[in-house]
Design a protein around this motif. Structure first.
Motif, PDB file in Angstrom:
ATOM      1  N   ARG A  48      35.486   1.723 -17.680  1.00  0.00           N
ATOM      2  CA  ARG A  48      34.557   0.787 -17.191  1.00  0.00           C
ATOM      3  C   ARG A  48      33.447   0.078 -18.049  1.00  0.00           C
ATOM      4  NH1 ARG A  48      31.330   2.777 -12.312  1.00  0.00           N
ATOM      5  NH2 ARG A  48      33.628   3.478 -11.779  1.00  0.00           N
ATOM      6  N   HIS A  49      33.190   1.123 -19.166  1.00  0.00           N
ATOM      7  CA  HIS A  49      32.157   0.573 -20.020  1.00  0.00           C
ATOM      8  C   HIS A  49      32.693   0.273 -21.435  1.00  0.00           C
ATOM      9  CE1 HIS A  49      29.113   1.686 -17.195  1.00  0.00           C
ATOM     10  NE2 HIS A  49      29.889   2.852 -16.870  1.00  0.00           N
ATOM     11  N   LYS A  50      33.852   0.530 -21.807  1.00  0.00           N
ATOM     12  CA  LYS A  50      34.353   0.137 -22.998  1.00  0.00           C
ATOM     13  C   LYS A  50      35.003  -1.407 -23.012  1.00  0.00           C
ATOM     14  CE  LYS A  50      37.925   1.422 -26.324  1.00  0.00           C
ATOM     15  NZ  LYS A  50      39.097   2.662 -26.664  1.00  0.00           N
ATOM     16  N   ARG A  51      34.058  -2.287 -23.601  1.00  0.00           N
ATOM     17  CA  ARG A  51      34.432  -3.928 -23.615  1.00  0.00           C
ATOM     18  C   ARG A  51      35.246  -4.197 -24.859  1.00  0.00           C
ATOM     19  NH1 ARG A  51      32.247  -5.704 -19.379  1.00  0.00           N
ATOM     20  NH2 ARG A  51      32.814  -8.028 -20.196  1.00  0.00           N
ATOM     21  N   SER A  72      33.394 -11.146 -24.941  1.00  0.00           N
ATOM     22  CA  SER A  72      34.101  -9.987 -24.471  1.00  0.00           C
ATOM     23  C   SER A  72      35.179 -10.780 -23.424  1.00  0.00           C
ATOM     24  CB  SER A  72      33.274  -9.045 -23.770  1.00  0.00           C
ATOM     25  OG  SER A  72      34.037  -8.035 -22.776  1.00  0.00           O
ATOM     26  N   THR A  75      37.294  -5.192 -19.939  1.00  0.00           N
ATOM     27  CA  THR A  75      36.949  -3.515 -20.075  1.00  0.00           C
ATOM     28  C   THR A  75      38.442  -3.065 -19.991  1.00  0.00           C
ATOM     29  OG1 THR A  75      36.611  -3.215 -17.957  1.00  0.00           O
ATOM     30  CG2 THR A  75      34.617  -3.718 -19.035  1.00  0.00           C
TER      31      THR A  75
END
Length: 170
Positions: A48-51, A72, A75
């Motif tokens: 969820r946080h790896k963009r 970005s 994710t």
């Protein structure tokens, strides 16, 4: 050995520095890369946080940072294959818009920018610890002037160091 004012980065087709070079306005360094916001630790919700980002840094002919485009595309949780492809397409558009673009080795000054809580840039790093005065103890350069040992390309994870010939470690 001190970090030079401009750091050589060797062009390697079909590898990690395949999208660097020069254009009519100076030099560029581009990539599709992933980053976590600073301070984020990898846990169960890491996807969820790896963009994923399309990144284009522009420099003048002397290697001074002019600006960066960082966008970005989503994710890993959104579907890594899709967001990476979207970043590649966006990066291709940006690169196609650089007049006189040619892929080749570059030399640029260290710089840093932040986007969505993540660090992007060519950042001077030290082996030792900074004291209260900002000097680095045990920085490996034989002095106590706080000079860096190497530079790291964030968030790509490429490290450049002496003999400053443009090659890197990952």
């Amino acid at each position: 050995m001190n970090v030079p004012d401009v750091v050589p980065i060797a062009y390697e087709p079909d590898y990690r520095t395949a999208t660097i070079g020069r254009w009519d306005g100076g030099q560029f360094l581009a990539s599709v890369t992933a980053a976590f916001p600073e301070g984020r630790t990898v846990g169960d919700d890491w996807a969820r946080h790896k963009r994923w980002y399309a990144v284009l840094h522009r420099f003048d002919a002397a290697g001074r940072h002019l600006g960066s485009s960082i966008v970005s595309t989503g994710t890993t949780e959104d579907g890594e294959r899709e967001v990476v492809e979207a970043a590649r397409l966006l990066l291709d558009e940006w690169l196609d818009a650089l007049p006189g673009r040619r892929y080749e080795s570059i030399a640029v000054a260290p710089f840093a920018v932040r986007c969505e809580g993540a660090l992007f840039g060519l950042v001077v790093e030290h082996h030792g610890e900074e004291d209260e005065g900002g000097d680095v103890e045990g920085d490996g350069d034989g002095g106590e002037d706080g000079a860096g040992d190497w530079v790291e390309l964030y968030p790509d994870g490429l490290g450049f160091s002496a003999p400053w010939d443009g090659t890197y470690d990952t």
